[in-house]
Scaffold this active site. Structure first.
Site, short mmCIF file in Angstrom:
data_model
loop_
_atom_site.label_atom_id
_atom_site.label_comp_id
_atom_site.label_asym_id
_atom_site.label_seq_id
_atom_site.Cartn_x
_atom_site.Cartn_y
_atom_site.Cartn_z
N LYS A 1 0.84 -1.21 -0.08
CA LYS A 1 0.19 -0.08 -0.14
C LYS A 1 0.89 1.19 -0.04
O LYS A 1 1.93 1.08 0.42
CB LYS A 1 -1.02 0.01 1.24
CG LYS A 1 -0.24 -0.11 2.74
CD LYS A 1 0.28 1.13 3.31
CE LYS A 1 0.97 0.97 4.49
NZ LYS A 1 1.79 2.21 5.06
N GLY B 1 9.58 -0.70 4.46
CA GLY B 1 9.80 0.28 3.82
C GLY B 1 8.44 1.24 3.72
O GLY B 1 8.46 2.08 2.84
N SER C 1 2.35 -6.92 6.71
CA SER C 1 0.83 -6.85 7.05
C SER C 1 0.30 -7.63 5.93
O SER C 1 -0.86 -8.35 5.56
CB SER C 1 0.23 -5.32 6.83
OG SER C 1 0.70 -4.77 7.96
N ASP D 1 -2.16 -2.06 9.93
CA ASP D 1 -2.27 -2.13 8.41
C ASP D 1 -3.20 -3.39 7.69
O ASP D 1 -3.26 -3.68 6.47
CB ASP D 1 -1.00 -1.91 7.73
CG ASP D 1 -0.51 -0.35 7.72
OD1 ASP D 1 -1.45 0.37 8.19
OD2 ASP D 1 0.83 -0.36 7.67
#
Length: 311
Positions: A17, A106, A112, A145
């Site tokens: 995401k 990152g 997640s 997340d």
């Protein structure tokens, strides 16, 4: 002569995401912050192959260096499988093969995505039959997340980021991602944000108790307008990430000089996301940044959340 079938394998995948907008509220007594974020799932996928086993284990493959990742019970995918087994009284285990494509530490939710893909893979493999709402409840127990990696698409996240409301998004947005050589710890970035706010308490507005996503962001997503969205990309965690990794400033500048509509650090960083107008612009920027020595990927969004591919 019959040939014995091999063990059943379920293949699932879940996306990374980008937080196209992120506002962080004040520090609470429990050490956490409320956030308001606009998530977009993008076409970098974590892939999970789940096979029945007596115990729980995981092995990593793929182009990302996974040598620093734990493979014991602290691994988020293992935790996801154990949580599902415990919740449904499933007595067996699972072996997970995970091909990683999302940068580690990152700011793009790779761990997640591992957990979300594991939930849907094991639910399918074991026939435990949980619905999406029940899987979402388990996802929220695993991390802020994880519910979005399960949902995908575009959504507004509030609370810890795990209270999700789907957001309308037209068309396709094109992103160019620059990977950093090292990761950033999410708790450390939040701690640096708190220190930054303390240092500049007289210079900046106080952190909101209940942060919200700016309406202009939602309007740009709904319109599918990259130029409009570029005006409103925002991340409260960018300043602390830049303080911890000052070299990110040069990366942000390089992309904007080469024609990106806008740039921001994704989540807690250090991946830098550049929004561009279309696929041609994405390719041009990728070539330019690669020639400058950067490790670069292209991605589009929004894409679907965690789902079973085969099995």
């Amino acid at each position: 002569m019959s040939v014995a079938a091999g063990p059943r394998v379920v293949h699932a995948k879940a996306p990374g995401k980008i937080n196209v907008f992120m506002r962080v509220g004040a520090l609470h007594d429990d050490g956490y912050h409320d956030v308001a974020t606009a998530y977009q799932a993008v076409s970098l996928y974590e892939e999970v192959w789940a096979t029945d086993a007596d115990d729980f284990s995981v092995r990593f493959t793929g182009p990302i260096d996974t040598s620093a990742l734990p493979t014991d019970g602290s691994n988020l995918a293992i935790r996801a499988a154990r949580l599902l087994a415990r919740t449904t009284d499933y007595r067996g285990g699972v072996h997970l093969e995970i091909a990683k494509h999302v940068p580690i530490a990152g700011g793009m939710g790779g761990g997640s995505a591992d957990a979300a893909a594991t939930l849907v893979a094991c639910d399918h493999l074991w026939g435990t039959g949980l619905g999406r709402d029940e899987l979402g409840e388990l996802a929220a127990e695993l991390g802020a997340d994880v519910p979005f990696a399960l949902m995908g698409g575009t959504a507004v996240g509030t609370g810890r980021g795990d209270r999700l409301s789907p957001a309308l998004a037209q068309g396709t947005f094109h992103w160019v991602l620059v990977l950093a050589d090292g990761g950033l710890s999410t708790p450390e970035v939040y701690a640096e944000l708190d220190r930054h706010r303390e240092r500049h308490v007289t210079d900046i507005a106080p952190a909101p108790e209940q942060p919200t996503v700016d309406i202009e962001v939602l309007q740009a997503l709904r319109a599918g307008d990259a130029h409009q969205l570029a005006e409103y990309l925002y991340n409260d965690l960018q300043a602390p990430a830049l303080h911890l990794q000052p070299e990110l400033a040069a990366t942000l500048e390089a992309g904007e000089v080469e024609g990106a509509l806008a740039a921001l650090v994704s989540g807690s960083g250090p991946t830098v996301a550049f929004l561009v107008a279309d696929a041609d612009a994405a390719l041009e920027l990728q070539v330019s940044l690669s020639a400058g020595g950067h490790r670069v990927l292209r991605a589009t969004g929004p894409v679907h959340g965690a789902r079973v591919v085969a099995g």
